[in-house]
Design a protein around this motif. Structure first.
Motif, PDB file in Angstrom:
ATOM      1  N   THR A 146       0.827  -1.205   0.000  1.00 48.48           N
ATOM      2  CA  THR A 146       0.000   0.000   0.000  1.00 48.48           C
ATOM      3  C   THR A 146       0.863   1.257   0.000  1.00 48.48           C
ATOM      4  O   THR A 146       0.575   2.227  -0.715  1.00 48.48           O
ATOM      5  CB  THR A 146      -0.930  -0.005   1.213  1.00 48.48           C
ATOM      6  N   GLN A 147       1.944   1.236   0.794  1.00 51.11           N
ATOM      7  CA  GLN A 147       2.829   2.395   0.836  1.00 51.11           C
ATOM      8  C   GLN A 147       3.533   2.611  -0.497  1.00 51.11           C
ATOM      9  O   GLN A 147       3.712   3.749  -0.948  1.00 51.11           O
ATOM     10  CB  GLN A 147       3.854   2.222   1.957  1.00 51.11           C
ATOM     11  N   ARG A 148       3.938   1.514  -1.152  1.00 48.64           N
ATOM     12  CA  ARG A 148       4.569   1.656  -2.468  1.00 48.64           C
ATOM     13  C   ARG A 148       3.600   2.295  -3.458  1.00 48.64           C
ATOM     14  O   ARG A 148       3.968   3.186  -4.227  1.00 48.64           O
ATOM     15  CB  ARG A 148       5.008   0.290  -2.993  1.00 48.64           C
ATOM     16  N   SER A 149       2.363   1.825  -3.453  1.00 51.93           N
ATOM     17  CA  SER A 149       1.366   2.378  -4.364  1.00 51.93           C
ATOM     18  C   SER A 149       1.117   3.849  -4.063  1.00 51.93           C
ATOM     19  O   SER A 149       0.978   4.668  -4.989  1.00 51.93           O
ATOM     20  CB  SER A 149       0.061   1.577  -4.247  1.00 51.93           C
ATOM     21  N   ALA A 150       1.079   4.204  -2.773  1.00 53.99           N
ATOM     22  CA  ALA A 150       0.851   5.605  -2.410  1.00 53.99           C
ATOM     23  C   ALA A 150       2.006   6.492  -2.867  1.00 53.99           C
ATOM     24  O   ALA A 150       1.786   7.617  -3.341  1.00 53.99           O
ATOM     25  CB  ALA A 150       0.665   5.718  -0.900  1.00 53.99           C
ATOM     26  N   ARG A 151       3.242   5.982  -2.755  1.00 53.95           N
ATOM     27  CA  ARG A 151       4.392   6.777  -3.207  1.00 53.95           C
ATOM     28  C   ARG A 151       4.347   7.013  -4.714  1.00 53.95           C
ATOM     29  O   ARG A 151       4.624   8.111  -5.198  1.00 53.95           O
ATOM     30  CB  ARG A 151       5.696   6.070  -2.818  1.00 53.95           C
ATOM     31  N   LEU A 152       3.996   5.977  -5.452  1.00 51.97           N
ATOM     32  CA  LEU A 152       3.912   6.130  -6.913  1.00 51.97           C
ATOM     33  C   LEU A 152       2.800   7.102  -7.292  1.00 51.97           C
ATOM     34  O   LEU A 152       2.969   7.924  -8.204  1.00 51.97           O
ATOM     35  CB  LEU A 152       3.682   4.767  -7.566  1.00 51.97           C
ATOM     36  N   ASP A 153       1.657   7.021  -6.601  1.00 51.29           N
ATOM     37  CA  ASP A 153       0.569   7.953  -6.887  1.00 51.29           C
ATOM     38  C   ASP A 153       0.989   9.392  -6.602  1.00 51.29           C
ATOM     39  O   ASP A 153       0.648  10.312  -7.352  1.00 51.29           O
ATOM     40  CB  ASP A 153      -0.669   7.585  -6.063  1.00 51.29           C
ATOM     41  N   GLN A 154       1.737   9.590  -5.493  1.00 54.61           N
ATOM     42  CA  GLN A 154       2.185  10.937  -5.148  1.00 54.61           C
ATOM     43  C   GLN A 154       3.172  11.464  -6.184  1.00 54.61           C
ATOM     44  O   GLN A 154       3.127  12.647  -6.559  1.00 54.61           O
ATOM     45  CB  GLN A 154       2.832  10.936  -3.765  1.00 54.61           C
ATOM     46  N   LEU A 158      23.297 -13.250  -4.127  1.00 54.87           N
ATOM     47  CA  LEU A 158      22.582 -12.860  -2.906  1.00 54.87           C
ATOM     48  C   LEU A 158      22.578 -11.343  -2.748  1.00 54.87           C
ATOM     49  O   LEU A 158      21.553 -10.753  -2.363  1.00 54.87           O
ATOM     50  CB  LEU A 158      23.224 -13.531  -1.692  1.00 54.87           C
ATOM     51  N   LEU A 159      23.697 -10.690  -3.039  1.00 54.97           N
ATOM     52  CA  LEU A 159      23.723  -9.227  -2.944  1.00 54.97           C
ATOM     53  C   LEU A 159      22.797  -8.599  -3.973  1.00 54.97           C
ATOM     54  O   LEU A 159      22.190  -7.547  -3.713  1.00 54.97           O
ATOM     55  CB  LEU A 159      25.150  -8.723  -3.129  1.00 54.97           C
ATOM     56  N   LEU A 160      22.668  -9.234  -5.125  1.00 54.36           N
ATOM     57  CA  LEU A 160      21.707  -8.742  -6.117  1.00 54.36           C
ATOM     58  C   LEU A 160      20.285  -8.862  -5.590  1.00 54.36           C
ATOM     59  O   LEU A 160      19.454  -7.956  -5.794  1.00 54.36           O
ATOM     60  CB  LEU A 160      21.866  -9.520  -7.421  1.00 54.36           C
ATOM     61  N   ASP A 161      19.989  -9.950  -4.880  1.00 51.31           N
ATOM     62  CA  ASP A 161      18.667 -10.099  -4.262  1.00 51.31           C
ATOM     63  C   ASP A 161      18.436  -9.026  -3.206  1.00 51.31           C
ATOM     64  O   ASP A 161      17.320  -8.504  -3.067  1.00 51.31           O
ATOM     65  CB  ASP A 161      18.531 -11.485  -3.634  1.00 51.31           C
ATOM     66  N   VAL A 162      19.484  -8.700  -2.441  1.00 52.03           N
ATOM     67  CA  VAL A 162      19.361  -7.631  -1.442  1.00 52.03           C
ATOM     68  C   VAL A 162      19.001  -6.316  -2.112  1.00 52.03           C
ATOM     69  O   VAL A 162      18.082  -5.595  -1.688  1.00 52.03           O
ATOM     70  CB  VAL A 162      20.679  -7.497  -0.644  1.00 52.03           C
ATOM     71  N   LEU A 163      19.725  -5.979  -3.179  1.00 54.12           N
ATOM     72  CA  LEU A 163      19.466  -4.721  -3.880  1.00 54.12           C
ATOM     73  C   LEU A 163      18.058  -4.695  -4.464  1.00 54.12           C
ATOM     74  O   LEU A 163      17.352  -3.678  -4.364  1.00 54.12           O
ATOM     75  CB  LEU A 163      20.504  -4.531  -4.987  1.00 54.12           C
ATOM     76  N   GLN A 164      17.625  -5.803  -5.049  1.00 54.66           N
ATOM     77  CA  GLN A 164      16.294  -5.847  -5.645  1.00 54.66           C
ATOM     78  C   GLN A 164      15.215  -5.702  -4.576  1.00 54.66           C
ATOM     79  O   GLN A 164      14.204  -5.008  -4.784  1.00 54.66           O
ATOM     80  CB  GLN A 164      16.099  -7.160  -6.413  1.00 54.66           C
ATOM     81  N   GLU A 165      15.430  -6.342  -3.425  1.00 57.92           N
ATOM     82  CA  GLU A 165      14.452  -6.242  -2.338  1.00 57.92           C
ATOM     83  C   GLU A 165      14.364  -4.807  -1.825  1.00 57.92           C
ATOM     84  O   GLU A 165      13.265  -4.297  -1.540  1.00 57.92           O
ATOM     85  CB  GLU A 165      14.845  -7.187  -1.205  1.00 57.92           C
ATOM     86  N   LEU A 166      15.489  -4.130  -1.717  1.00 55.78           N
ATOM     87  CA  LEU A 166      15.487  -2.740  -1.263  1.00 55.78           C
ATOM     88  C   LEU A 166      14.778  -1.839  -2.269  1.00 55.78           C
ATOM     89  O   LEU A 166      13.998  -0.951  -1.889  1.00 55.78           O
ATOM     90  CB  LEU A 166      16.923  -2.255  -1.044  1.00 55.78           C
ATOM     91  N   ARG A 167      15.041  -2.056  -3.536  1.00 58.35           N
ATOM     92  CA  ARG A 167      14.373  -1.243  -4.551  1.00 58.35           C
ATOM     93  C   ARG A 167      12.869  -1.478  -4.551  1.00 58.35           C
ATOM     94  O   ARG A 167      12.088  -0.528  -4.682  1.00 58.35           O
ATOM     95  CB  ARG A 167      14.959  -1.551  -5.923  1.00 58.35           C
ATOM     96  N   ASP A 168      12.467  -2.743  -4.406  1.00 61.81           N
ATOM     97  CA  ASP A 168      11.034  -3.038  -4.355  1.00 61.81           C
ATOM     98  C   ASP A 168      10.375  -2.391  -3.142  1.00 61.81           C
ATOM     99  O   ASP A 168       9.175  -2.067  -3.184  1.00 61.81           O
ATOM    100  CB  ASP A 168      10.806  -4.550  -4.330  1.00 61.81           C
ATOM    101  N   ALA A 169      11.135  -2.243  -2.064  1.00 53.86           N
ATOM    102  CA  ALA A 169      10.585  -1.649  -0.839  1.00 53.86           C
ATOM    103  C   ALA A 169      10.638  -0.127  -0.860  1.00 53.86           C
ATOM    104  O   ALA A 169      10.256   0.515   0.132  1.00 53.86           O
ATOM    105  CB  ALA A 169      11.333  -2.181   0.386  1.00 53.86           C
ATOM    106  N   GLY A 170      11.123   0.472  -1.949  1.00 58.31           N
ATOM    107  CA  GLY A 170      11.096   1.926  -2.067  1.00 58.31           C
ATOM    108  C   GLY A 170      12.390   2.629  -1.734  1.00 58.31           C
ATOM    109  O   GLY A 170      12.383   3.856  -1.530  1.00 58.31           O
ATOM    110  N   ALA A 171      13.524   1.916  -1.682  1.00 59.07           N
ATOM    111  CA  ALA A 171      14.800   2.582  -1.430  1.00 59.07           C
ATOM    112  C   ALA A 171      15.108   3.543  -2.573  1.00 59.07           C
ATOM    113  O   ALA A 171      15.049   3.174  -3.743  1.00 59.07           O
ATOM    114  CB  ALA A 171      15.912   1.544  -1.286  1.00 59.07           C
ATOM    115  N   ALA A 188      20.922   2.367   2.800  1.00 55.65           N
ATOM    116  CA  ALA A 188      19.772   2.620   1.934  1.00 55.65           C
ATOM    117  C   ALA A 188      18.926   3.724   2.539  1.00 55.65           C
ATOM    118  O   ALA A 188      18.629   3.702   3.738  1.00 55.65           O
ATOM    119  CB  ALA A 188      18.937   1.354   1.751  1.00 55.65           C
ATOM    120  N   ILE A 189      18.541   4.682   1.701  1.00 57.20           N
ATOM    121  CA  ILE A 189      17.679   5.783   2.125  1.00 57.20           C
ATOM    122  C   ILE A 189      16.257   5.501   1.649  1.00 57.20           C
ATOM    123  O   ILE A 189      16.027   5.200   0.483  1.00 57.20           O
ATOM    124  CB  ILE A 189      18.182   7.122   1.560  1.00 57.20           C
TER     125      ILE A 189
END
Length: 263
Positions: free
Chosen positions: A79-87, A149-162, A201-202
């Motif tokens: 929900t937060q990801r969708s709200a950020r994209l809408d904003q 594994l580090l690529l998975d970390v980066l992808q997970e952070l990007r998906d979470a809005g980093a 990650a910010i």
């Protein structure tokens, strides 16, 4: 003188031959309790058990066995990801309307351009950044963590809005890539990464930390690899690593379409 009965050929009749042939075929096709058949049965059962076990493990690693509070966190993250994209869409539309309205001054146009330039500097890695976020430390004494594994970390952070990510002393950008060298050395954009791996990650610290710690996610994966993780939610993360912009060799911007004035 011989009778008709004496002139008939001796031996079984054609009907009896067919019956005998069918009996032999049935005996040949019937299953036999041989060692080869028994071994094939054991292998088939073992394969079926392995497939069923793998399916159960895959289900356990996903969302099937999550508790209600964990499912609520996952839903809240989406929900937060969708709200950020809408904003972001609303902000861009407001900027477009301001620039095309004809009511804005030169100062407003310059301010809009500067804000856009600052955003591009953050996205392109050419400017320093700071904000709320997390510090992820991966301790890997057995040197089992690889680039995947580090690529998975980066992808997970990007998906979470980093919004900005730095691994060790390397700023991560859209063109970043991982690699593996002999001796279990992991590289990022050609630069070797020292262990333990430190990821800054910010973004929304709670969302980022939750995404990494979700069951079956990064924390569980690193644990299975023999490594350990520590996630710190920080009110201020400063990322100082920057990238030098490069000039594209082949890509060129598409010219804006020109409009023909109406008569």
């Amino acid at each position: 003188m011989s009778t008709p009965e004496d002139t008939r050929p001796s031996g079984p009749s054609p009907a009896e031959d067919r019956a005998t042939t069918w009996r032999r075929l049935r005996r040949m096709a019937a299953p036999r309790a041989t060692k080869a058949n028994a071994l094939a049965l054991v292998l088939a059962v073992s394969l079926g058990f392995a497939i069923a076990t793998q399916i159960r493990q895959n289900q356990a690693a996903g969302l099937v066995n999550l508790r209600q509070d964990e499912l609520v966190r996952v839903l809240d993250d989406l929900t937060q990801r969708s709200a950020r994209l809408d904003q972001q869409v609303r902000d861009l539309q407001a900027q477009r309307d301001l620039l095309t309205s004809g009511n804005n001054s030169s100062a407003e146009i310059a301010a809009q351009a500067q804000r856009r330039l600052d955003q591009l500097a953050l996205l392109g890695g050419t400017g320093k950044a700071q904000g709320t976020g997390i510090r992820l430390t991966i301790d890997d004494p057995s040197r089992a963590v690889r680039s995947t594994l580090l690529l998975d970390v980066l992808q997970e952070l990007r998906d979470a809005g980093a919004e900005v990510v730095q691994i060790a002393a390397v700023r991560v950008v859209a063109s970043s890539s991982f690699g593996d060298l002999p001796g279990q050395t992991v590289t990022l954009d050609g630069q070797p990464l020292d262990r333990p791996f430190v990821v800054l990650a910010i973004g929304d610290s709670q969302t980022l930390a939750t995404a990494l710690a979700i069951p079956g996610g990064i924390v569980d994966t690193t644990r299975r690899a023999g490594a350990s993780t520590r996630i710190e939610q920080l009110p201020l993360v400063r990322i100082d690593a920057v990238r030098t912009p490069t000039t594209p060799r082949f890509a060129q911007p598409v010219p804006a379409p020109t409009t023909t004035p109406t008569k």
